[in-house]
Motif scaffolding. Structure first.
Motif, PDB file in Angstrom:
ATOM      1  N   ARG A 209       0.810  -1.216   0.000  1.00  0.00           N
ATOM      2  CA  ARG A 209       0.000   0.000   0.000  1.00  0.00           C
ATOM      3  C   ARG A 209       0.845   1.268   0.000  1.00  0.00           C
ATOM      4  O   ARG A 209       0.321   2.355  -0.241  1.00  0.00           O
ATOM      5  N   GLU A 210       2.125   1.126   0.324  1.00  0.00           N
ATOM      6  CA  GLU A 210       2.987   2.306   0.435  1.00  0.00           C
ATOM      7  C   GLU A 210       4.371   1.988  -0.119  1.00  0.00           C
ATOM      8  O   GLU A 210       5.009   1.012   0.292  1.00  0.00           O
ATOM      9  N   LEU A 211       4.828   2.823  -1.062  1.00  0.00           N
ATOM     10  CA  LEU A 211       6.161   2.695  -1.637  1.00  0.00           C
ATOM     11  C   LEU A 211       7.041   3.789  -1.053  1.00  0.00           C
ATOM     12  O   LEU A 211       6.740   4.983  -1.182  1.00  0.00           O
ATOM     13  N   LEU A 212       8.126   3.390  -0.409  1.00  0.00           N
ATOM     14  CA  LEU A 212       9.066   4.338   0.192  1.00  0.00           C
ATOM     15  C   LEU A 212      10.285   4.431  -0.715  1.00  0.00           C
ATOM     16  O   LEU A 212      11.068   3.486  -0.826  1.00  0.00           O
ATOM     17  N   ILE A 213      10.422   5.564  -1.398  1.00  0.00           N
ATOM     18  CA  ILE A 213      11.456   5.719  -2.421  1.00  0.00           C
ATOM     19  C   ILE A 213      12.762   6.130  -1.753  1.00  0.00           C
ATOM     20  O   ILE A 213      12.828   7.163  -1.068  1.00  0.00           O
ATOM     21  N   VAL A 214      13.811   5.337  -1.967  1.00  0.00           N
ATOM     22  CA  VAL A 214      15.090   5.605  -1.313  1.00  0.00           C
ATOM     23  C   VAL A 214      16.248   5.527  -2.303  1.00  0.00           C
ATOM     24  O   VAL A 214      16.182   4.853  -3.328  1.00  0.00           O
ATOM     25  N   SER A 215      17.296   6.241  -1.966  1.00  0.00           N
ATOM     26  CA  SER A 215      18.597   6.188  -2.637  1.00  0.00           C
ATOM     27  C   SER A 215      19.499   7.072  -1.802  1.00  0.00           C
ATOM     28  O   SER A 215      19.063   7.642  -0.796  1.00  0.00           O
ATOM     29  N   GLN A 216      20.766   7.219  -2.184  1.00  0.00           N
ATOM     30  CA  GLN A 216      21.620   8.147  -1.450  1.00  0.00           C
ATOM     31  C   GLN A 216      21.250   9.597  -1.747  1.00  0.00           C
ATOM     32  O   GLN A 216      21.417  10.469  -0.906  1.00  0.00           O
ATOM     33  N   ASP A 217      20.745   9.869  -2.930  1.00  0.00           N
ATOM     34  CA  ASP A 217      20.418  11.238  -3.362  1.00  0.00           C
ATOM     35  C   ASP A 217      19.238  11.144  -4.332  1.00  0.00           C
ATOM     36  O   ASP A 217      19.404  11.188  -5.549  1.00  0.00           O
ATOM     37  N   THR A 218      18.037  11.024  -3.783  1.00  0.00           N
ATOM     38  CA  THR A 218      16.850  10.732  -4.578  1.00  0.00           C
ATOM     39  C   THR A 218      16.560  11.809  -5.625  1.00  0.00           C
ATOM     40  O   THR A 218      16.164  11.513  -6.755  1.00  0.00           O
ATOM     41  N   GLY A 219      16.777  13.072  -5.266  1.00  0.00           N
ATOM     42  CA  GLY A 219      16.492  14.159  -6.200  1.00  0.00           C
ATOM     43  C   GLY A 219      17.383  14.163  -7.424  1.00  0.00           C
ATOM     44  O   GLY A 219      17.044  14.764  -8.452  1.00  0.00           O
ATOM     45  N   ALA A 220      18.534  13.492  -7.339  1.00  0.00           N
ATOM     46  CA  ALA A 220      19.470  13.448  -8.470  1.00  0.00           C
ATOM     47  C   ALA A 220      19.208  12.281  -9.408  1.00  0.00           C
ATOM     48  O   ALA A 220      19.969  12.081 -10.373  1.00  0.00           O
ATOM     49  N   TYR A 221      18.146  11.529  -9.141  1.00  0.00           N
ATOM     50  CA  TYR A 221      17.862  10.366  -9.983  1.00  0.00           C
ATOM     51  C   TYR A 221      17.847  10.750 -11.463  1.00  0.00           C
ATOM     52  O   TYR A 221      17.205  11.718 -11.867  1.00  0.00           O
ATOM     53  N   GLY A 222      18.567   9.983 -12.266  1.00  0.00           N
ATOM     54  CA  GLY A 222      18.579  10.167 -13.713  1.00  0.00           C
ATOM     55  C   GLY A 222      19.665  11.084 -14.236  1.00  0.00           C
ATOM     56  O   GLY A 222      19.913  11.117 -15.448  1.00  0.00           O
ATOM     57  N   VAL A 223      20.332  11.833 -13.349  1.00  0.00           N
ATOM     58  CA  VAL A 223      21.373  12.769 -13.797  1.00  0.00           C
ATOM     59  C   VAL A 223      22.482  12.023 -14.536  1.00  0.00           C
ATOM     60  O   VAL A 223      22.978  12.472 -15.572  1.00  0.00           O
ATOM     61  N   ASP A 224      22.887  10.868 -14.000  1.00  0.00           N
ATOM     62  CA  ASP A 224      23.962  10.098 -14.632  1.00  0.00           C
ATOM     63  C   ASP A 224      23.546   9.527 -15.980  1.00  0.00           C
ATOM     64  O   ASP A 224      24.390   9.254 -16.832  1.00  0.00           O
ATOM     65  N   LEU A 225      22.249   9.359 -16.192  1.00  0.00           N
ATOM     66  CA  LEU A 225      21.742   8.828 -17.456  1.00  0.00           C
ATOM     67  C   LEU A 225      21.437   9.938 -18.455  1.00  0.00           C
ATOM     68  O   LEU A 225      20.952   9.663 -19.558  1.00  0.00           O
ATOM     69  N   ALA A 253      -0.852   3.499  -4.896  1.00  0.00           N
ATOM     70  CA  ALA A 253      -0.309   3.359  -3.545  1.00  0.00           C
ATOM     71  C   ALA A 253       0.216   4.713  -3.058  1.00  0.00           C
ATOM     72  O   ALA A 253       0.434   5.632  -3.851  1.00  0.00           O
ATOM     73  N   TRP A 254       0.407   4.832  -1.753  1.00  0.00           N
ATOM     74  CA  TRP A 254       1.125   5.991  -1.234  1.00  0.00           C
ATOM     75  C   TRP A 254       2.552   5.953  -1.782  1.00  0.00           C
ATOM     76  O   TRP A 254       3.208   4.904  -1.755  1.00  0.00           O
ATOM     77  N   VAL A 255       3.059   7.079  -2.234  1.00  0.00           N
ATOM     78  CA  VAL A 255       4.446   7.185  -2.694  1.00  0.00           C
ATOM     79  C   VAL A 255       5.131   8.232  -1.826  1.00  0.00           C
ATOM     80  O   VAL A 255       4.759   9.410  -1.831  1.00  0.00           O
ATOM     81  N   ARG A 256       6.138   7.804  -1.060  1.00  0.00           N
ATOM     82  CA  ARG A 256       6.815   8.673  -0.085  1.00  0.00           C
ATOM     83  C   ARG A 256       8.293   8.804  -0.467  1.00  0.00           C
ATOM     84  O   ARG A 256       8.979   7.802  -0.699  1.00  0.00           O
ATOM     85  N   LEU A 257       8.804  10.030  -0.496  1.00  0.00           N
ATOM     86  CA  LEU A 257      10.169  10.307  -0.946  1.00  0.00           C
ATOM     87  C   LEU A 257      11.117  10.528   0.228  1.00  0.00           C
ATOM     88  O   LEU A 257      10.860  11.359   1.099  1.00  0.00           O
ATOM     89  N   HIS A 258      12.222   9.808   0.212  1.00  0.00           N
ATOM     90  CA  HIS A 258      13.248   9.935   1.249  1.00  0.00           C
ATOM     91  C   HIS A 258      14.577  10.395   0.651  1.00  0.00           C
ATOM     92  O   HIS A 258      14.851  10.180  -0.525  1.00  0.00           O
ATOM     93  N   TYR A 259      15.414  11.015   1.507  1.00  0.00           N
ATOM     94  CA  TYR A 259      16.780  11.419   1.139  1.00  0.00           C
ATOM     95  C   TYR A 259      16.790  12.359  -0.074  1.00  0.00           C
ATOM     96  O   TYR A 259      17.423  12.091  -1.088  1.00  0.00           O
ATOM     97  N   VAL A 260      16.050  13.454   0.061  1.00  0.00           N
ATOM     98  CA  VAL A 260      15.909  14.416  -1.029  1.00  0.00           C
ATOM     99  C   VAL A 260      16.690  15.688  -0.692  1.00  0.00           C
ATOM    100  O   VAL A 260      16.358  16.374   0.279  1.00  0.00           O
TER     101      VAL A 260
END
Length: 469
Positions: A209-225, A253-260
């Motif tokens: 029901r809830e997706l917790l989006i994580v990475s070391q730097d979530t806001g930078a997703y896709g920059v390397d691509l 589902a709930w989508v929650r952003l972490h490490y932004v």
């Protein structure tokens, strides 16, 4: 026996297995990103036919996924390894601590626990994951027949069934002086959007029901691509955090952003929150509020711009809940500079805050800075910061009393359940104690009126419940 930093978790072997399989014990420590690595390892092992044992006694071999971020995490990991060796004797070590080396280049883990079978770094890449699997095969040959049908479509998860961490990238391009994560996990490597979206869809189909989006730097997703075009359900979509968020929001589902990090383009995500497509919640690790200390930390924003951005976010999405973390006693931090942080907290009115007293992690550039702050002072400042934040939190939670909110139940109780609203993340934030006159099952949504609050948690009375979002 499975463990995480905040909560100890146990993986239950499937009831359908009625024959003896080689059994793996697993201890998972550290952050949600490490938890995802653990889930990848367990998923592959289950696909190969290995059983998962909840006890040391019944395991043929134990894997310990470690954390090496701060000294307390290192001590906890070394203790967990020692316990596994004492209780079982056959131990493989992976994770961030596995990447740590002494000055002579020798593995820290091998020096402290020379009897471990093998040591690797984080299993975040296919190469390291395969290395872990090869060591398992060497010491515990895989069953003759793999039972792939025993593995759920989205893989093995160590979280409750109704929420899951979804890691969208590995590594980090920042060079914060207090952190050694880039040296352990490397530069930013984003997962393909189609791969992330596919995993998310399978999780939701499994009942998440809830997706917790994580990475070391979530806001930078896709920059390397370089924002290259990917295809989701046959549609061309440019890779980037906003487009990914839009695709995930379609799943219901709930989508929650972490490490932004507070980048300017995060405004676009806040706009999605205002539209109701994302949970109105941002986990933004600010770490400090004084310009000089932020420069010494090599953080990517200033305190003034952070405060202005927070105000703009709340103007765009008044319901937005903001969580952050801070470090006290960073080398050279003066009393006046620390007072700047306290004043920032009073002005920013953050909803949730975590705080660490600075820890001189081996290999961190900040250790070479002059004027280190004594440990008692670091801890004293940490306690004072949390005291100030408690006052802020008390006021913000009190303002929610009498409101009606949707609550996702995490734990059933005789009176009802313990859950969270859109404004609380699992394990790190406060909870909502819901009274319903009956047990509410985990994973159920209910409408509840907030009737009381304290510094951290809320009390609520159920109005209605439903199994659907």
């Amino acid at each position: 026996m499975l463990a995480a930093r905040q909560k100890r978790r146990t993986a239950e072997p499937p009831r359908a297995v009625v024959f003896q399989q080689p059994a793996i014990g697993f201890v998972s420590l550290g952050c949600p990103k490490a938890l995802v690595d653990s889930e990848r390892i367990l998923t592959q092992l289950r696909a190969e036919g290995y059983a998962v044992s909840p006890t040391y006694r019944d395991a043929d071999l134990v894997i310990v996924n470690t954390c090496g971020f701060i000294d307390a995490a290192v001590a906890e990991s070394l203790q967990a390894i020692g316990e596994a060796i004492s209780e079982n004797g056959r131990v493989i070590v992976t994770g961030c601590l596995g990447a740590r080396r002494d000055s002579d280049g020798r593995s820290m883990v091998s020096r402290v626990h020379p009897s471990v079978l093998h040591v690797t770094g984080p299993a975040a890449t296919t190469e390291v994951l395969n290395e872990v699997l090869q060591v398992v095969h060497r010491h515990l040959p895989r069953p003759h027949e793999p039972f792939v049908d025993l593995v759920p479509p989205a893989g093995i998860k160590l979280t409750p069934r109704h929420y899951a961490y979804l890691k969208i990238a590995e590594g980090c391009n920042q060079s914060c002086t207090f952190c050694v994560i880039p040296s352990m996990r490397g530069k930013l490597v984003s997962r393909p959007m189609s791969e992330v979206a596919g995993e998310a869809a399978r999780l939701v189909q499994q009942g998440v029901r809830e997706l917790l989006i994580v990475s070391q730097d979530t806001g930078a997703y896709g920059v390397d691509l370089r924002n290259r075009t990917d295809f989701i359900d046959g549609r061309p979509v440019r890779t980037g955090i906003r487009n990914l968020a839009v695709e995930l929001a379609k799943l219901g589902a709930w989508v929650r952003l972490h490490y932004v990090y507070p980048y300017p383009h995060i405004d676009e995500l806040v706009a999605l929150m205002a539209e109701g497509r994302l949970v109105p919640y941002l986990d933004v690790p600010l770490q400090h509020a004084h310009p000089r200390i932020l420069r010494l930390m090599k953080r990517p924003a200033s305190a003034e711009s952070n405060l202005d951005r927070i105000r703009a976010w709340r103007a765009a999405c008044p319901q937005l809940a903001i969580r952050s973390t801070f470090i006290t006693g960073f080398p050279g931090e003066t009393e006046q500079e620390f007072e700047t942080v306290l004043q920032f907290l009073r002005e920013a009115q953050l909803d949730r805050v975590g705080c660490f007293a600075y820890s001189p992690v081996q290999g961190a550039a900040a250790n070479e800075l002059p004027d280190p702050v004594a440990e008692p002072v670091r801890e004293e400042r940490r306690a004072l910061l949390m005291q100030v934040q408690a006052e802020v939190s008390l006021g913000r939670l009190r303002a929610r009393v009498r409101s009606v909110e949707q609550v996702l139940i995490d734990e059933s109780t005789p009176e009802g359940g313990i859950g969270r609203t859109r404004f609380e993340a699992p394990e790190i934030d406060g909870v909502v104690r819901v009274r319903a006159g009956r047990r509410l099952p985990p994973g159920e949504f209910c409408q509840a009126q907030i009737v009381a609050s304290d510094e951290h948690d809320l009390d609520a009375l159920v109005l209605a419940s439903t199994s659907n979002c």
